[in-house]
Structures are given as structure tokens and as C-alpha cells.
Design an enzyme around this catalytic site. Structure first.
Site, PDB file in Angstrom:
ATOM      1  N   HIS A 160       0.844  -1.204   0.000  1.00 46.08           N
ATOM      2  CA  HIS A 160       0.000   0.000   0.000  1.00 46.08           C
ATOM      3  C   HIS A 160       0.872   1.244   0.000  1.00 46.08           C
ATOM      4  CE1 HIS A 160       0.683   0.695   4.270  1.00 46.08           C
ATOM      5  NE2 HIS A 160       0.386  -0.581   4.492  1.00 46.08           N
ATOM      6  N   HIS A 220       4.134   1.624   2.125  1.00 47.53           N
ATOM      7  CA  HIS A 220       5.351   0.958   1.645  1.00 47.53           C
ATOM      8  C   HIS A 220       6.004   1.790   0.536  1.00 47.53           C
ATOM      9  CE1 HIS A 220       2.820  -2.622   2.991  1.00 47.53           C
ATOM     10  NE2 HIS A 220       3.785  -2.491   3.881  1.00 47.53           N
ATOM     11  N   CYS A 274       0.521 -10.838  20.090  1.00 45.35           N
ATOM     12  CA  CYS A 274      -0.224 -10.248  18.974  1.00 45.35           C
ATOM     13  C   CYS A 274       0.317 -10.848  17.685  1.00 45.35           C
ATOM     14  CB  CYS A 274      -0.081  -8.726  18.940  1.00 45.35           C
ATOM     15  SG  CYS A 274      -0.757  -8.033  17.390  1.00 45.35           S
ATOM     16  N   CYS A 288       1.731  -8.203  15.147  1.00 46.08           N
ATOM     17  CA  CYS A 288       3.076  -7.660  15.445  1.00 46.08           C
ATOM     18  C   CYS A 288       4.102  -8.780  15.468  1.00 46.08           C
ATOM     19  CB  CYS A 288       3.139  -7.023  16.831  1.00 46.08           C
ATOM     20  SG  CYS A 288       2.091  -5.624  17.087  1.00 46.08           S
ATOM     21  N   CYS A 321      -4.080  -4.867  21.320  1.00 48.63           N
ATOM     22  CA  CYS A 321      -2.745  -4.487  20.852  1.00 48.63           C
ATOM     23  C   CYS A 321      -2.737  -2.985  20.541  1.00 48.63           C
ATOM     24  CB  CYS A 321      -2.399  -5.279  19.589  1.00 48.63           C
ATOM     25  SG  CYS A 321      -1.033  -4.555  18.673  1.00 48.63           S
ATOM     26  N   HIS A 328      -2.346  -2.579  16.569  1.00 52.39           N
ATOM     27  CA  HIS A 328      -3.291  -3.157  15.606  1.00 52.39           C
ATOM     28  C   HIS A 328      -4.735  -3.185  16.083  1.00 52.39           C
ATOM     29  CE1 HIS A 328       0.632  -4.766  14.250  1.00 52.39           C
ATOM     30  NE2 HIS A 328       0.119  -4.493  13.077  1.00 52.39           N
ATOM     31  N   LYS A 343      -4.028   5.561  10.911  1.00 54.30           N
ATOM     32  CA  LYS A 343      -2.875   4.977  10.237  1.00 54.30           C
ATOM     33  C   LYS A 343      -3.352   3.966   9.188  1.00 54.30           C
ATOM     34  CE  LYS A 343       0.906   1.799  10.660  1.00 54.30           C
ATOM     35  NZ  LYS A 343       1.348   0.583  11.323  1.00 54.30           N
ATOM     36  N   LYS A 377      -2.454  -2.706   6.715  1.00 52.06           N
ATOM     37  CA  LYS A 377      -3.066  -3.866   6.100  1.00 52.06           C
ATOM     38  C   LYS A 377      -3.970  -4.560   7.099  1.00 52.06           C
ATOM     39  CE  LYS A 377       1.038  -5.098   5.019  1.00 52.06           C
ATOM     40  NZ  LYS A 377       2.307  -5.586   4.473  1.00 52.06           N
TER      41      LYS A 377
HETATM   42  O1  ME8 Z   1       6.970  -4.206   9.729  1.00 51.30           O
HETATM   43  N1  ME8 Z   1       2.743   5.309   6.739  1.00 51.30           N
HETATM   44  O2  ME8 Z   1       6.694  -4.894   7.544  1.00 51.30           O
HETATM   45  P1  ME8 Z   1       5.448  -4.018   7.089  1.00 51.30           P
HETATM   46  C1  ME8 Z   1       4.048   5.335   6.498  1.00 51.30           C
HETATM   47  N2  ME8 Z   1       8.320  -6.891   7.905  1.00 51.30           N
HETATM   48  N3  ME8 Z   1       4.801   4.237   6.364  1.00 51.30           N
HETATM   49  C2  ME8 Z   1       4.190   3.062   6.459  1.00 51.30           C
HETATM   50  C3  ME8 Z   1       2.816   2.946   6.709  1.00 51.30           C
HETATM   51  C4  ME8 Z   1       2.076   4.148   6.854  1.00 51.30           C
HETATM   52  N4  ME8 Z   1       0.779   4.163   7.061  1.00 51.30           N
HETATM   53  N5  ME8 Z   1       2.504   1.646   6.744  1.00 51.30           N
HETATM   54  C5  ME8 Z   1       3.644   0.952   6.520  1.00 51.30           C
HETATM   55  C6  ME8 Z   1       7.248  -4.920   8.779  1.00 51.30           C
HETATM   56  N6  ME8 Z   1       4.667   1.797   6.343  1.00 51.30           N
HETATM   57  C7  ME8 Z   1       8.413  -5.877   8.891  1.00 51.30           C
HETATM   58  C8  ME8 Z   1       9.701  -5.078   8.769  1.00 51.30           C
HETATM   59  S1  ME8 Z   1      12.360  -4.849   8.717  1.00 51.30           S
HETATM   60  C9  ME8 Z   1      13.647  -5.784   9.215  1.00 51.30           C
HETATM   61  C10 ME8 Z   1      10.969  -5.863   8.920  1.00 51.30           C
HETATM   62  C11 ME8 Z   1       6.061   1.438   6.059  1.00 51.30           C
HETATM   63  O3  ME8 Z   1       5.049  -4.555   5.759  1.00 51.30           O
HETATM   64  C12 ME8 Z   1       6.981   1.931   7.155  1.00 51.30           C
HETATM   65  O4  ME8 Z   1       8.280   1.975   6.648  1.00 51.30           O
HETATM   66  O5  ME8 Z   1       4.432  -3.944   8.149  1.00 51.30           O
HETATM   67  C13 ME8 Z   1       6.829   0.836   8.180  1.00 51.30           C
HETATM   68  O6  ME8 Z   1       7.868   0.863   9.137  1.00 51.30           O
HETATM   69  C14 ME8 Z   1       6.877  -0.393   7.285  1.00 51.30           C
HETATM   70  O7  ME8 Z   1       6.168   0.026   6.094  1.00 51.30           O
HETATM   71  C15 ME8 Z   1       6.243  -1.628   7.880  1.00 51.30           C
HETATM   72  O8  ME8 Z   1       6.090  -2.586   6.845  1.00 51.30           O
END
Ligand code: ME8
Length: 517
Positions: free
Chosen positions: A18, A21, A126, A129, A143, A146, A304, A307
């Protein structure tokens, strides 16, 4: 010339990508491109986090194997990077065999150092998380991130002695006041450490979808440990972007790029990166990354985007319709980098029409069409002697200095605002000089100077805009008869007066056709 290593989080493939990312990847790309402009040797890493419970459950819901699920999903995440024009040097998947082997070696080092022990554990977990919570950490029993009710879990698994690193972590924070930026995130991470650290479970027995613990085949390594190590593992098997360069770099990626310069992410994963990751690195005997930069959340209607929450804004239609550049511009301009902010299609269209179509697009089309009209397309050459000095030179150089200072502080939004000072200054210059009047009055010298200054200003804008809007910068240069490329975009070309003589403007469609409702 320095070595510069920037990373994004590796994204979970439990669901489709989304706008959040795309935002982090776009920001990392801006930073990577800017450092290439400075002449730094850059390595830019992004990728996908493919193990763990969340992913296994997503595969189960779809009735496919986890491997099949991740193989299908990874394309969508690679697609985001491509569609937003990201220049990542590698795309890591945690299911890469080389990564898996590296993770095993890494945890083996921690185990050999006596930091990993067997322990039974019970707690509130959770699944979104993939983390345990205490009662006190929950908000109304849910949580905090979430908003879902954690499950009661009991496991016997392998623990990492995080508590043993509390003092060393706090000392590292005190000695490196810019380890985590912005400052309030540093304070947050440090206070978390100072409140006391408990040992953490780093393996799972119930789950099969993960990297096997090297000394205990019945368990897989906790997905977060597996994921964090990607920043290091990639440097041991990614192809070297400079391998073909004359003379060759001579050192491995690891030798050149570790420790990482910046890990970028939002605040949801600060604890993992600011506490657990440095402790793991200390345990395994690696240097710590130089900085974590924590940007804010993009929010839709004040909430926020997530997903798990299901309120996702899909960046693809916007990108498909208007291109990557307006999307990159909008996200980085609308939401102050480092803070939370609300995004919407309505404000996207507003900024697109006023700042891109009007301010920037019109500046280019006015300038090039006046050159076509008054000078048959030939950009007036540099006048010799004192007549060559432009009233804009000093202002432009000040703006360039400010843009650089903002970029060096990771103030990407401030850098864009500052670039727009130049856009607006050039538009005012058109009004002040009124080239149509100069033409009418047959002030040929004055008209030449105006047209040349505007072209010079546009060239400078292209160089400054390149990290943010690469395709737009290319197009501006082409319209001015220049060839885009690493040379043209070098930061050394941000001085006033770099425009070669004898160029011809090239006609073209509007850079940003207005969005009509
Ligand atoms: O946490 N606004 O993956 P993830 C801004 N796999 N940035 C956002 C966002 C939002 N609403 N939503 C997501 C994970 N992000 C783990 C990470 S790293 C070793 C492992 C971005 O798919 C932001 O960079 O949930 C956030 O930290 C990341 O996506 C979380 O991606």
C-alpha cells in the site's frame, strides 16, 4: 567520496503493498539518488519479509503453500519499487537461500557467545506484530498498534539475553546522540531501554515456516530476528553494483557498506530496530548502523493506513494515471518527513494542479515557447563581461545551499519547499522582466538575458529535482536540449552559469496536464 548505505524495512508479504510501503521506498530512493549526485558510492536495499506466522496464515487462508504464496506476492512488492522508479541496488527476499544460511551463522555466533538459552514462556501474543505484550502495554486489552486482542501463548523456546545489553545500549545512545532521528524518537527508544529490558524469545516451536535454528531442528528462528539480519546478509551475496566499474572496487560490499548509514522506517518498528537489532549486532560482534531515521505515518482520514486495519490506499491507480513523479512529490511534500500526516486523493489533486501543473509545468512551457517565438528555438548564449552576471545568481546559490542543508538533515519536505522557492522566484522573474515587453521594445540584450536566466534556472531546478522527480528532471533537461545522465545531475552542476551555449529548446506536451474534475 563516501560510502553510503540506505535501507527500507523489508515488507511483509501477508498482503498487497500500500501507499505506506511506497512512501518509505520513495524516500529512500530520494536519499540514494541525492548521495549519488554528491559522488558517494551508494548501496540502496529494499525487499520482502517472507517468513513467520502472518505469512503462513495468509497462505493458509488462500489455500496455497507458504512458498507459493510468497512467490506470488513478491512480484507485487518488486512492482512498487519499479513503478515508483526506485533505484534499489538489490531486492532481498528472506527466503533467499543465502540469506537463510547467513541468519543461521549469525544466531550461531550469538549462541556461541552464551547469549541464547532455553526457556519456557507464557504470555499475550499479537500475531499481527509477531510480538508478546504485557497487560500494561495493552490499550483496553487490545494491541496498541493493531487494535486486536492478543492470544494467550505458551511455548518453550530459545531466548536471547537482551537484558545483558541494557547498559551497553544506553551507553551507545548517550555516545551517539544522532543514532536515532528525529530527536523525539531517540528519546522514545532510549527511555524504553532505560525502563529495563527483558530477555526475548527468538525462536518458535509451533511454526514450520521459517529458518531452522541451527542447533535445534524442532524450532524456527523468530521472524523478526530473521528479518533484521537482512541488512547484513544482503551485503554478503547481492551482486556488486560497481563490479563492472573500471579498476573495480576491490573490497566486498560488506567491507564497503557496513555499518549502514541509514535504516529508514516508520515508528511501528522502532523498538525492533532501536533496541533488539543493535543488541543482536553487539552479540554477534558487528558494528552498529550509524543512524535510524523514523519518518511518520501516512494516515487516511486521521487513521494509520495498515493492512491489518484494512483501510488501505492503493498507490497504483494514482501512479498509473499520473506517473511516479507526482506521487513521489505529493507524499514527500504533503507530509512533513519525520511526522505523521493525512493524505487524500483530493489534496493530491490540489497539489498536482497548483504546484506541478501551474508553478513548474507552466514555467517550463512559458520559457520554452518564448524561446521558440522570439529566438527561433535557440537559447541565447552567455554574454561576455559584466553583462553576464545575473540578478538571480546569488539567490539561486543560496537556495541550492539551503536544499543541500535540508537534505543532509533528512528534511526531505523542507528540501522540496526550498526548491519551490526557486520555482516561484523564476515565475516572478518572468512577470518582472516581462519578455513580451522587452521584445516589443526591441531590447534584444535584455530579452536574451531574461531567456537565458530562465533556462539556467530551469536547468538548476532539474538537478535539484532529480532525486525527487527523476523523470520530470529528465524531461526538463531534454526540453532544454540537454542530455540527462549522472554527469548532468552531479551536485557540482548546481552552480549558476553551467548552461552550455548553442542549445535549442525542444517542443513538447505539458509536463503535468491539469486534472479536470
Ligand atoms: O513491519 N505510513 O513490515 P510491514 C508510512 N516486515 N509508512 C508506512 C505505513 C504508513 N501508514 N505503513 C507501513 C514490517 N509503512 C516488517 C519489517 S524490517 C527488518 C521488517 C512502512 O510490511 C513503514 O516503513 O508492516 C513501516 O515501518 C513499514 O512500512 C512496515 O512494513
Amino acid at each position: 567520496m563516501a560510502n553510503f548505505y540506505v535501507t527500507t524495512p523489508i515488507y511483509y508479504v501477508n498482503d498487497v503493498p500500500h501507499i505506506g510501503h511506497a512512501y518509505t521506498t520513495a524516500a529512500a530512493d530520494v536519499v540514494a539518488r541525492y548521495h549519488r549526485q554528491l559522488g558517494d558510492e551508494v548501496f540502496f536495499l529494499t525487499g520482502t519479509d517472507e517468513h513467520g506466522n502472518k505469512v503462513a496464515q495468509a497462505a493458509e487462508r488462500r489455500g496455497v503453500s507458504p512458498q507459493q504464496h510468497v512467490d506470488e506476492m513478491v512480484g507485487k512488492f518488486k512492482g512498487v519499487a519499479e513503478k515508483i522508479d526506485a533505484t534499489n541496488d538489490f531486492f532481498i527476499r528472506t527466503t533467499d537461500l543465502e540469506h537463510e544460511r547467513f541468519v543461521q551463522q549469525f544466531v550461531q555466533r550469538c549462541y556461541d557467545n552464551g547469549d541464547i538459552f532455553r526457556h519456557s514462556y507464557e504470555g499475550l501474543y499479537c500475531p499481527a506484530c509477531e510480538a508478546y505484550y504485557t497487560e500494561e502495554q495493552l490499550v483496553g486489552g487490545l494491541c496498541p498498534d493493531h487494535g486486536i486482542r492478543p492470544e494467550h501463548m505458551a511455548e518453550e523456546n530459545w531466548f536471547f539475553r537482551l537484558s545483558a545489553y541494557q547498559e551497553r545500549l544506553a551507553a551507545h545512545y548517550r555516545e551517539h546522540p544522532d543514532f536515532v532521528r528525529p530527536r523525539h524518537r531517540y528519546n522514545e527508544a532510549l527511555s524504553f531501554i532505560e525502563q529495563g529490558l527483558e530477555d526475548i524469545s527468538i525462536s518458535r516451536s509451533a511454526l514450520k515456516w521459517g529458518v531452522t535454528v541451527p542447533w535445534d531442528e524442532s524450532q524456527v528462528i523468530y521472524v523478526w530476528v530473521d528479518a533484521l539480519i537482512n541488512y547484513l546478509s544482503a551485503l554478503h551475496y547481492a551482486p556488486d553494483p560497481a563490479a563492472g566499474a573500471a579498476g573495480g572496487p576491490g573490497k566486498t560490499l560488506f567491507e564497503r557498506f557496513w555499518p549502514a548509514t541509514y535504516h529508514l522506517m516508520a515508528q511501528d518498528i522502532l523498538k525492533f530496530h532501536g533496541v533488539i537489532w543493535p543488541a543482536l549486532l553487539m552479540s554477534a560482534g558487528y558494528e552498529l548502523p550509524e543512524h535510524l531515521f523514523i519518518h511518520g505515518y501516512l494516515k487516511l482520514g486521521g487513521e494509520k493506513i495498515s493492512k491489518t486495519r484494512g483501510n488501505v490506499m492503493d498507490p497504483f491507480p494514482l501512479i498509473e494515471q499520473y506517473g511516479a513523479d507526482p506521487f513521489r512529490y505529493y507524499c514527500l511534500r504533503e507530509v512533513s518527513f519525520g511526522s505523521d500526516g493525512v493524505v487524500s486523493e483530493e489534496s493530491f489533486k490540489n497539489r498536482y494542479n497548483t504546484e506541478l501543473a501551474n508553478d513548474l509545468g507552466n514555467l517550463l512551457s512559458r520559457t520554452t515557447s518564448m524561446i521558440a517565438k522570439y529566438r527561433e528555438g535557440l537559447i541565447p548564449g552567455r554574454p561576455s563581461g559584466s553583462a553576464g552576471s545575473s540578478p538571480l545568481a546569488a539567490e539561486a546559490e543560496q537556495i541550492v545551499g539551503n536544499v543541500r542543508a535540508k537534505l543532509d538533515q533528512m528534511d526531505l519536505t523542507g528540501a522540496l519547499e526550498t526548491i519551490w522557492e526557486l520555482v516561484r522566484r523564476l515565475n516572478r522573474y518572468v512577470e518582472e522582466c516581462a519578455p513580451w515587453k522587452q521584445a516589443k521594445a526591441q531590447d534584444s540584450e535584455g530579452l536574451d538575458a531574461t531567456l537565458r536566466d530562465l533556462t539556467e534556472g530551469l536547468r538548476l531546478l532539474a538537478v535539484l529535482l532529480h532525486p525527487f522527480m527523476p523523470a520530470t528532471a529528465d524531461e526538463i533537461l531534454r526540453r532544454l536540449g540537454l542530455e540527462p545522465g549522472p554527469e548532468t545531475y552531479s551536485w557540482a552542476n548546481t552552480t549558476w552559469g553551467g548552461l552550455p551555449d548553442g542549445l535549442r529548446v525542444v517542443a513538447g506536451a505539458p509536463l503535468f496536464p491539469r486534472i479536470e474534475e
